[in-house]
Design a protein around this motif. Structure first.
Motif, PDB file in Angstrom:
ATOM      1  N   TYR A  36      30.027  39.862  44.508  1.00 59.17           N
ATOM      2  CA  TYR A  36      28.941  40.013  43.792  1.00 59.17           C
ATOM      3  C   TYR A  36      28.663  41.538  43.731  1.00 59.17           C
ATOM      4  O   TYR A  36      28.808  42.129  44.553  1.00 59.17           O
ATOM      5  CB  TYR A  36      27.650  39.292  44.019  1.00 59.17           C
ATOM      6  N   ASN A  72      29.559  38.539  38.736  1.00 63.25           N
ATOM      7  CA  ASN A  72      30.189  37.330  39.347  1.00 63.25           C
ATOM      8  C   ASN A  72      31.616  37.549  39.464  1.00 63.25           C
ATOM      9  O   ASN A  72      32.029  36.760  38.669  1.00 63.25           O
ATOM     10  CB  ASN A  72      29.413  36.093  38.978  1.00 63.25           C
ATOM     11  N   TYR A 109      29.712  38.204  33.795  1.00 60.57           N
ATOM     12  CA  TYR A 109      28.818  38.816  33.935  1.00 60.57           C
ATOM     13  C   TYR A 109      27.574  38.534  33.197  1.00 60.57           C
ATOM     14  O   TYR A 109      27.856  37.947  32.096  1.00 60.57           O
ATOM     15  CB  TYR A 109      28.980  40.376  33.960  1.00 60.57           C
ATOM     16  N   ILE A 151      21.771  36.298  45.123  1.00 62.89           N
ATOM     17  CA  ILE A 151      22.670  35.289  44.406  1.00 62.89           C
ATOM     18  C   ILE A 151      22.596  34.144  45.208  1.00 62.89           C
ATOM     19  O   ILE A 151      22.845  34.196  46.342  1.00 62.89           O
ATOM     20  CB  ILE A 151      24.189  36.322  44.614  1.00 62.89           C
TER      21      ILE A 151
END
Length: 160
Positions: A36, A72, A109, A151
């Motif tokens: 990430y 991501n 993203y 995250i």
């Protein structure tokens, strides 16, 4: 919180900044624990990032609007809980890991342009002095200049 993977990065967004080591042009602010990353953009271009004593900083001009892009780079959908100046970007209130965030598909993203004020509008992120910051005017200036990203890999979080 089971099933979470989080990273938290701090950056100072200030117009006058003295740092020693600029980031490589293609370098993102990355998690040391997973796939990430995030970056700060102005007009679609990455804002200059610098590192000093283990901290990451971005250089912005007073009044300049910016966007946060959270990446991501994994094969799983994740949830990103993001804060700016200590305020949650979804409601503009005090940030908390227990709040909901943006769902980001695998290998994708999300761009966050400001604090969400309704389903259709946002209050833009802008570089400013501490005294003129949104946080100082609404909830205090304790975390002005800090961007936080957490995250969560398992988007079925407990208590939700």
């Amino acid at each position: 919180m089971s099933g979470i993977h989080r990273f938290f990065m701090m950056m100072v967004a200030a117009a006058g900044l003295f740092c020693t080591r600029p980031a490589h042009a293609a370098e993102l602010l990355q998690s040391k624990q997973g796939p990430y990353s995030f970056e700060v953009l102005n007009n679609g271009q990455r804002v200059s990032t610098f590192y000093h004593k283990g901290q990451s900083y971005v250089l912005g001009q007073n009044g300049q609007r910016y966007t946060i892009r959270v990446h991501n780079n994994s094969s799983r959908r994740v949830e990103a809980v993001v804060s700016v100046d200590g305020l949650d970007v979804l409601d503009g209130k005090k940030a908390n890991f227990g709040k909901r965030g943006y769902l980001i598909s695998a290998w994708s993203y999300v761009d966050i342009d400001g604090w969400r004020t309704s389903d259709a509008t946002v209050s833009a992120f802008r570089f400013s002095s501490v005294a003129n910051s949104y946080a100082a005017r609404t909830s205090g200036d304790r975390n002005v200049g800090v961007i936080g990203v957490a995250i969560f890999q398992n988007t079925k979080r407990q208590g939700q």
